[in-house]
Motif scaffolding. Structure first.
Motif, mmCIF file in Angstrom:
data_model
loop_
_atom_site.group_PDB
_atom_site.id
_atom_site.type_symbol
_atom_site.label_atom_id
_atom_site.label_comp_id
_atom_site.label_asym_id
_atom_site.label_seq_id
_atom_site.Cartn_x
_atom_site.Cartn_y
_atom_site.Cartn_z
ATOM 1 N N GLY A 287 -7.151 4.733 -45.689
ATOM 2 C CA GLY A 287 -6.200 4.731 -46.792
ATOM 3 C C GLY A 287 -4.936 3.946 -46.498
ATOM 4 O O GLY A 287 -4.192 3.583 -47.411
ATOM 5 N N ALA A 288 -4.710 3.663 -45.210
ATOM 6 C CA ALA A 288 -3.508 2.925 -44.801
ATOM 7 C C ALA A 288 -3.760 1.434 -44.620
ATOM 8 O O ALA A 288 -2.833 0.685 -44.305
ATOM 9 C CB ALA A 288 -2.971 3.512 -43.492
ATOM 10 N N LEU A 289 -5.003 0.973 -44.828
ATOM 11 C CA LEU A 289 -5.322 -0.431 -44.585
ATOM 12 C C LEU A 289 -4.449 -1.390 -45.398
ATOM 13 O O LEU A 289 -3.900 -2.364 -44.866
ATOM 14 C CB LEU A 289 -6.804 -0.700 -44.888
ATOM 15 N N ALA A 290 -4.314 -1.124 -46.693
ATOM 16 C CA ALA A 290 -3.555 -2.047 -47.550
ATOM 17 C C ALA A 290 -2.090 -2.102 -47.143
ATOM 18 O O ALA A 290 -1.489 -3.183 -47.101
ATOM 19 C CB ALA A 290 -3.691 -1.631 -49.020
ATOM 20 N N THR A 291 -1.502 -0.958 -46.838
ATOM 21 C CA THR A 291 -0.092 -0.961 -46.450
ATOM 22 C C THR A 291 0.099 -1.528 -45.044
ATOM 23 O O THR A 291 1.140 -2.110 -44.743
ATOM 24 C CB THR A 291 0.522 0.446 -46.543
ATOM 25 N N ALA A 292 -0.908 -1.394 -44.193
ATOM 26 C CA ALA A 292 -0.837 -2.021 -42.868
ATOM 27 C C ALA A 292 -0.767 -3.542 -43.018
ATOM 28 O O ALA A 292 -0.020 -4.220 -42.311
ATOM 29 C CB ALA A 292 -2.047 -1.631 -42.023
ATOM 30 N N ALA A 293 -1.530 -4.064 -43.964
ATOM 31 C CA ALA A 293 -1.484 -5.507 -44.217
ATOM 32 C C ALA A 293 -0.112 -5.921 -44.746
ATOM 33 O O ALA A 293 0.431 -6.961 -44.357
ATOM 34 C CB ALA A 293 -2.575 -5.894 -45.218
ATOM 35 N N LEU A 294 0.458 -5.103 -45.604
ATOM 36 C CA LEU A 294 1.788 -5.391 -46.149
ATOM 37 C C LEU A 294 2.848 -5.377 -45.051
ATOM 38 O O LEU A 294 3.634 -6.316 -44.913
ATOM 39 C CB LEU A 294 2.154 -4.347 -47.210
ATOM 40 N N LEU A 295 2.881 -4.304 -44.274
ATOM 41 C CA LEU A 295 3.939 -4.121 -43.282
ATOM 42 C C LEU A 295 3.830 -5.102 -42.122
ATOM 43 O O LEU A 295 4.834 -5.457 -41.506
ATOM 44 C CB LEU A 295 3.908 -2.685 -42.754
ATOM 45 N N SER A 296 2.620 -5.560 -41.831
ATOM 46 C CA SER A 296 2.416 -6.492 -40.720
ATOM 47 C C SER A 296 2.780 -7.930 -41.100
ATOM 48 O O SER A 296 2.827 -8.807 -40.235
ATOM 49 C CB SER A 296 0.958 -6.447 -40.256
ATOM 50 N N GLY A 297 3.004 -8.162 -42.392
ATOM 51 C CA GLY A 297 3.339 -9.508 -42.847
ATOM 52 C C GLY A 297 2.139 -10.420 -43.034
ATOM 53 O O GLY A 297 2.287 -11.612 -43.341
ATOM 54 N N LYS A 298 0.932 -9.882 -42.898
ATOM 55 C CA LYS A 298 -0.267 -10.725 -42.947
ATOM 56 C C LYS A 298 -0.661 -11.161 -44.357
ATOM 57 O O LYS A 298 -1.540 -12.010 -44.514
ATOM 58 C CB LYS A 298 -1.429 -9.990 -42.271
#
Length: 335
Positions: A287-298
């Motif tokens: 469930g955190a995959l999309a926000t991980a992409a956001l926060l990592s700048g990717k």
């Protein structure tokens, strides 16, 4: 950009609209909330689609209910069997209970205890087998060959994809001018459904998939131009730990998804922590995959100065996992 109707895909917007009619009154319309924290961090106007607040705590209920509702009497009479890392299991279990159909579910022995207990609580017969989803899938096929039960695939199925695609219609109801939608990928059922729903409305909406660095069968397949397997190690995003994507989902993703990025285990933990601490949102790793992409700048080029929706696909996480993530970041404070 060519029209989606010219691509001759297995899933159509009509299938998704039919699913919406079936799910109406049986599924939650989940909240779409603006995240001021994510907005400030990324430079985009970021909204979270909270499927962790769906029945059974995950988007999977949508596809499971739509599929079982569309079974014929003979298929229902044989009972149903499914394989799952946890969320599809709960979706099948509750849907079969509501629709009065007997169900059996094969889950990997490594499935989070919270998911196993919840699935049992809905009344399904649970069989634990193997280390990964793919191990459970093989055992499920063996049992089915002996029993003749009706198999409900977790992602590579027209009705399942159509059910998940209703998420896209709900996004358009509230944010018709969305620019980018960021979606977790396991086998590809959710992103396939959402992509068809959104691109049927506006082909210029960008659909970005996210997978874990350790297991990303869909990205590896898209990169290779054919279906291949990818598995390096277990991932905290266990709900998306699918080594080999579906045939139908691969074809749709290949045609409609604009990009797929991968995130590390550390980036997933940061996203889980920030969602909990700053957003008051409890999520599992997938469930955190999309926000991980956001926060990592990717995904910065798809986000900055744009209206963005990140799908929070599920919240079925063990308390031990939450405790472990908190310990990682706040160990000294906790002690």
């Amino acid at each position: 950009m060519s029209s989606i109707s010219e691509k001759n895909l297995s899933l159509t917007i009509k299938d998704i609209k039919n699913a919406r009619e079936i799910l109406s009154g049986n599924v939650r319309t989940t909240p779409l909330v603006k995240s001021f924290y994510m907005t400030a961090k990324t430079g985009g106007e970021v909204y979270l689609k909270l499927e962790n607040m769906q029945l059974t705590g995950s988007f999977k209920f949508r596809g499971a209910y739509n599929k079982i509702k569309n079974l014929n009497l003979e298929e229902k009479k044989h009972g149903i069997i499914a394989c799952s890392a946890g969320n599809h299991a709960q979706g099948i279990a509750l849907s079969s209970k509501l629709l009065n159909v007997k169900s059996k579910i094969v889950m990997p022995a490594t499935a989070p205890r919270a998911k196993v207990e919840a699935t049992e609580g809905y009344g399904s017969n649970i069989i634990l087998y193997g280390e990964t989803f793919d191990d459970a899938k093989e055992e499920c096929a063996r049992i089915r060959s002996e029993t003749g039960e009706t198999f409900i695939h977790p992602f590579d199925d027209l009705y399942v994809m159509a059910g998940q695609g209703t998420i896209g219609l709900e996004i358009l109801d509230e944010l018709w001018d969305v620019d980018t939608v960021i979606v977790p990928i396991g086998g590809g059922g959710m992103i396939a459904g959402i992509a068809v729903a959104l691109k049927s409305f506006n082909p210029s909406i960008q659909i970005i998939g996210v997978q874990a660095e350790n297991v990303h069968g869909m990205k590896a397949s898209v990169d290779a131009g054919e279906i291949v397997s990818h598995y390096v190690a277990p991932t905290i995003a266990d709900g998306c730990a699918v080594k080999v994507p579906g045939k139908m989902t691969f074809e749709i993703v290949k045609e409609l998804v604009d990009d797929i990025v991968i995130v590390s285990e550390d980036e997933l933990e940061v996203a889980m922590k920030d969602l909990l601490q700053r957003g008051k949102v409890v999520v599992e790793g997938a469930g955190a995959l999309a926000t991980a992409a956001l926060l990592s700048g990717k995904v910065e080029r798809y986000v900055k100065d744009k209206k963005v929706v990140a799908i929070i696909s599920g919240g079925n996480v063990d308390l031990e996992r939450i405790s472990s993530v908190c310990e990682h970041f706040f160990g000294n404070e906790i002690k």
